[in-house]
Design a protein around this motif. Structure first.
Motif, PDB file in Angstrom:
ATOM      1  N   LEU A 230      58.582  14.497  81.423  1.00 50.09           N
ATOM      2  CA  LEU A 230      59.872  13.824  81.482  1.00 50.09           C
ATOM      3  C   LEU A 230      59.779  12.515  82.251  1.00 50.09           C
ATOM      4  O   LEU A 230      59.131  12.436  83.294  1.00 50.09           O
ATOM      5  N   GLU A 250      61.322  12.780  76.616  1.00 50.12           N
ATOM      6  CA  GLU A 250      62.569  12.464  75.918  1.00 50.12           C
ATOM      7  C   GLU A 250      62.337  11.503  74.763  1.00 50.12           C
ATOM      8  O   GLU A 250      63.001  11.580  73.716  1.00 50.12           O
ATOM      9  N   MET A 274      66.207  16.256  83.426  1.00 52.16           N
ATOM     10  CA  MET A 274      65.963  14.826  83.618  1.00 52.16           C
ATOM     11  C   MET A 274      66.613  14.321  84.907  1.00 52.16           C
ATOM     12  O   MET A 274      66.049  13.494  85.615  1.00 52.16           O
TER      13      MET A 274
END
Length: 282
Positions: A230, A250, A274
C-alpha cells in the motif's frame, strides 16, 4: 483467478526507525481484513541484517487469524530461518530470495548462487515434510547493476533448476526497477508455456509512471500473481543505496480492474488500511 500478495514486510524492512511491535501487528491485522490472497508479513532472518524484522515471531502471536482468509508468508534466508518459521502453523508460505546475480546473492544472503540453490533444496524438503509451500523469488530477475551476466535464457536455466526441485511458485522480482514491458512479456510467455505446473508471480520495484504498461504486459502474458505494498512504501535495502519503491497496491488494483478483473476485496477495509498505512509510515 488473480492472487494479490500484500507485502508489509517489504514496506517496513528498510526503515531505520523501529516500528513498534503492536503497531506492526495492528497494521497487518487490518490488511488481513481486506481479502488479499496472501500477506508477506515478516521474515526470520538475522536481526543484524534486517533489524526491523527482529520481532516477527512476536508480531505473529498478536495477529487475529480467525477474522481473515488471507494466508501468511514469511521470508527466510537460510535453513535455520526456515526451521524457525516452520514452528508456526499459522505460516502457509516460506519465501526464499534466489538471485540471478552472483553479487546480489552474496549481498542478500551471504551465499553463492550454488550454495543458495542447495539451501533452496533443503528448505523445499522441509516444506514438503511440514505441508507448506516454498515461494522462490528470482531477484534481479530482469537485470542487475553489478555487471553480472544476465539474459532471459539465464533466467530460464534457473527456472529449470527450480522445477527439478519441484518448486511450485516462482516470482520474478525486479529488484532495481530495470524491467521493460517487452522483457516482462517475454519471460512470462516463455516460462509459463514451458512449465505449466509452476505458478509464476511478479514482484516489481518500479516508478509509478511505468507501472501500468508493465502490469498489463505481465497480465496479457498470463501472470495472475502480483505483489504490492500500500502507498508504494519500501524497497530492498540490500540492492542499492537508493531504494526503488514497491508497487502501490491501490494502483495495482485499479489496473487489474481496468482490464476486467473482479477482485474480491473489501473496499471499506482497504480504505481503512490505507489510512493506517499513512500513520505507520509517517
Amino acid at each position: 483467478m488473480i492472487k494479490l500478495i500484500e507485502c508489509p514486510r517489504d514496506a517496513m524492512q528498510g526503515r531505520a526507525e523501529f516500528i513498534d511491535t503492536a503497531i506492526k501487528a495492528a497494521y497487518i491485522d487490518q490488511l488481513m481484513r481486506v481479502g488479499f490472497d496472501t500477506i508477506d508479513f515478516g521474515s526470520f532472518v538475522s536481526p543484524k541484517a534486517i533489524p526491523q524484522m527482529r520481532d516477527t515471531a512476536e508480531v505473529l502471536s498478536l495477529l487475529d487469524m480467525f477474522k481473515s482468509r488471507s494466508k501468511l508468508l514469511a521470508i527466510v534466508a537460510n535453513t535455520r530461518g526456515a526451521e524457525d518459521a516452520l514452528q508456526f502453523e499459522e505460516i502457509d508460505y516460506l519465501g526464499f530470495p534466489l538471485s540471478v546475480s552472483e553479487t546480489f546473492q552474496q549481498r542478500n544472503t551471504n551465499k553463492s548462487i550454488a550454495e543458495a540453490l542447495k539451501t533452496v533444496e533443503e528448505i523445499q524438503n522441509k516444506c514438503e515434510v511440514n505441508g507448506r509451500t516454498l515461494v522462490t523469488y528470482l531477484s534481479m530477475g530482469f537485470g542487475n547493476p553489478y555487471g553480472d551476466p544476465y539474459s532471459p535464457d539465464l533466467v530460464a536455466e534457473f527456472v529449470g533448476k527450480l522445477s527439478d526441485l519441484d518448486i511450485k511458485v516462482i516470482s520474478f522480482a525486479d529488484t532495481i526497477g530495470s524491467a521493460t514491458s517487452d522483457l516482462i512479456s517475454s519471460l512470462y510467455s516463455i516460462n509459463a508455456s514451458a512449465y505449466p505446473e509452476i505458478e509464476f508471480g511478479l514482484h516489481l520495484h518500479t516508478h509509478p509512471d511505468q507501472l501500468k504498461d508493465k502490469v498489463v504486459s505481465a497480465y496479457e502474458a498470463g501472470c495472475r500473481r502480483f505483489d504490492g505494498a500500500l502507498k508504494g512504501f519500501g524497497g530492498c535495502p540490500m540492492a542499492k543505496d537508493e531504494l526503488i519503491g514497491n508497487v502501490a497496491t491501490e494502483n495495482l488494483i485499479q489496473i487489474l480492474e481496468e482490464v476486467g478483473e473482479k477482485l474480491e476485496l473489501d473496499k471499506e477495509q482497504l480504505t481503512e488500511a490505507m489510512k493506517l498505512a499513512n500513520v505507520v509510515f509517517s
